[in-house]
Write a protein that holds these residues in place. Structure first.
Motif, PDB file in Angstrom:
ATOM      1  N   LEU A  16       0.828  -1.210   0.000  1.00  0.00           N
ATOM      2  CA  LEU A  16       0.000   0.000   0.000  1.00  0.00           C
ATOM      3  C   LEU A  16       0.862   1.260   0.000  1.00  0.00           C
ATOM      4  N   SER A  17       1.998   1.194   0.705  1.00  0.00           N
ATOM      5  CA  SER A  17       2.926   2.322   0.699  1.00  0.00           C
ATOM      6  C   SER A  17       3.417   2.600  -0.712  1.00  0.00           C
ATOM      7  N   MET A  18       3.822   1.550  -1.424  1.00  0.00           N
ATOM      8  CA  MET A  18       4.297   1.725  -2.787  1.00  0.00           C
ATOM      9  C   MET A  18       3.173   2.178  -3.722  1.00  0.00           C
ATOM     10  N   LEU A  19       1.943   1.743  -3.440  1.00  0.00           N
ATOM     11  CA  LEU A  19       0.794   2.207  -4.228  1.00  0.00           C
ATOM     12  C   LEU A  19       0.613   3.710  -4.048  1.00  0.00           C
ATOM     13  N   GLY A  20       0.812   4.195  -2.824  1.00  0.00           N
ATOM     14  CA  GLY A  20       0.701   5.633  -2.581  1.00  0.00           C
ATOM     15  C   GLY A  20       1.725   6.424  -3.365  1.00  0.00           C
ATOM     16  N   PHE A  21       2.985   5.976  -3.354  1.00  0.00           N
ATOM     17  CA  PHE A  21       4.034   6.681  -4.087  1.00  0.00           C
ATOM     18  C   PHE A  21       3.797   6.622  -5.600  1.00  0.00           C
ATOM     19  N   ALA A  22       3.411   5.440  -6.101  1.00  0.00           N
ATOM     20  CA  ALA A  22       3.170   5.308  -7.536  1.00  0.00           C
ATOM     21  C   ALA A  22       1.973   6.162  -7.964  1.00  0.00           C
ATOM     22  N   SER A  23       0.938   6.210  -7.134  1.00  0.00           N
ATOM     23  CA  SER A  23      -0.237   7.029  -7.454  1.00  0.00           C
ATOM     24  C   SER A  23       0.127   8.507  -7.484  1.00  0.00           C
ATOM     25  N   ASN A  24       0.996   8.932  -6.562  1.00  0.00           N
ATOM     26  CA  ASN A  24       1.470  10.310  -6.586  1.00  0.00           C
ATOM     27  C   ASN A  24       2.176  10.615  -7.907  1.00  0.00           C
ATOM     28  N   ASP A  25       3.003   9.683  -8.357  1.00  0.00           N
ATOM     29  CA  ASP A  25       3.709   9.888  -9.629  1.00  0.00           C
ATOM     30  C   ASP A  25       2.724  10.032 -10.790  1.00  0.00           C
ATOM     31  N   VAL A  26       1.665   9.220 -10.757  1.00  0.00           N
ATOM     32  CA  VAL A  26       0.656   9.296 -11.821  1.00  0.00           C
ATOM     33  C   VAL A  26      -0.028  10.658 -11.812  1.00  0.00           C
ATOM     34  N   VAL A  27      -0.399  11.132 -10.627  1.00  0.00           N
ATOM     35  CA  VAL A  27      -1.073  12.429 -10.525  1.00  0.00           C
ATOM     36  C   VAL A  27      -0.159  13.544 -11.029  1.00  0.00           C
TER      37      VAL A  27
END
Length: 331
Positions: A16-27
């Motif tokens: 979930l932590s990595m999902l947060g960072f990857a989602s930030n990159d997408v945004v």
């Protein structure tokens, strides 16, 4: 319904932590089409500073005692973080998200190598070999001197260098310095970078909804840090740490679904080499740490036996060693 084991929870939280960072990159990559980079960093920085300030105030971590040496190390960490983040965003906006993310995954190997150079930590042939393999995997992704070479990949390589400076500086900080304070100082550094860059480039009205997306990006980053801390505290670090590489899976998934980016075969192979080298290096370090604990315990037991043989009282057994003890959060 069965409850998850501590190790399974640790793996889930890390994912979930990595999902947060990857989602930030997408945004950030999505918004980059209509805004200047420095302006994005500035607006996101405002939201991040406000959120982290509230956290630091709640933890009463706003006024720690700082020596001159600590202030210099903290300044070096801020420089590493701000420069590394800027360079990575330059790479992220100009190349496939999966490729930029894959290059960044060589960072743990570079930190291990840097710790040997700066702190004198010993490296055996196995870990040196794994580090060499990881860097070879990065070169496969970057492909310098070939038709598939993307100059923008050098931004990501530069980001690795500065982020290694950040992590090594973090290790040199005193453990009693609150992580929330370190994070707040870093967020202020990013805000200052965005403000200076925006002042130099000039302000342009952001597209409708863009500020809200940048607030979302700040929340996603903080969520990534939060679940990362939970992961380190939930179970055995050795069980959770390999799941940090799930960020590559998220990046590939988002790259395909959101941006229509599909990594080619060399990029996939290079990423697999980097991940394998990173996982092996981490497990090797954990094995060496366990061996050191066992040797120390056996040495202590031998000393206690010798003391008892001379008529001394037998001391109580040492406390059990828990592998799940988390390291201090890295800001």
């Amino acid at each position: 319904m069965h409850r998850l084991s501590p190790n399974a929870l640790g793996a889930l939280f890390m994912s979930l932590s990595m999902l947060g960072f990857a989602s930030n990159d997408v945004v950030m990559k999505t918004v980059s089409g209509g805004m200047e980079l420095f302006q994005m960093v500035f607006l996101r920085g405002i939201a991040a500073v406000l959120l982290i300030f509230a956290l630091a105030a709640w933890q009463r971590a706003l006024r720690p005692r700082i020596t001159r040496r600590t202030a210099l190390i903290l300044a070096l960490r801020i420089i590493g973080e701000t420069a590394g983040a800027y360079l990575f965003l330059r790479a992220l906006f100009a190349m496939p998200i999966a490729n930029a993310t894959a290059i960044l995954q060589v960072m743990p190997l570079a930190v291990t190598l840097g710790a040997a150079a700066v702190f004198g930590e010993r490296l055996g042939a196995r870990r040196l070999g794994a580090i060499a393999a990881g860097f070879a995997g990065m070169l496969i992704i970057v492909r310098p001197g070939t038709e598939g070479f993307d100059m923008n990949a050098l931004w990501a390589v530069g980001a690795v260098v500065f982020l290694v400076v950040r992590d090594l500086s973090t290790r040199a900080l005193p453990p009693e310095l609150p992580s929330a304070f370190v994070t707040l100082c870093t967020a202020l550094g990013m805000l200052a970078l965005g403000a200076v860059g925006t002042a130099a480039q000039g302000w342009t009205p952001p597209p409708a909804g863009a500020p809200l997306f940048l607030v979302l990006a700040a929340v996603l980053v903080l969520g990534g840090y939060y679940f990362g801390v939970l992961s380190m505290r939930a179970g055995d670090v050795a069980a959770a740490a390999p799941f940090r590489y799930t960020i590559l899976l998220w990046a590939m998934l988002f790259g395909a679904l959101v941006f229509g980016e599909l990594p080619d075969a060399p990029s996939l192979f290079g990423a697999a080499v980097v991940v394998a080298a990173g996982v092996y290096t981490f497990r090797r370090e954990r094995a060496l740490a366990r061996a050191g604990h066992v040797a120390a315990a056996e040495l202590g037991g031998a000393a206690a036996t010798a003391a008892d043989g001379r008529g001394g009282a037998t001391p109580p057994p040492p406390p059990p060693i828990h592998d799940e003890t988390p390291p201090r959060p890295r800001g």
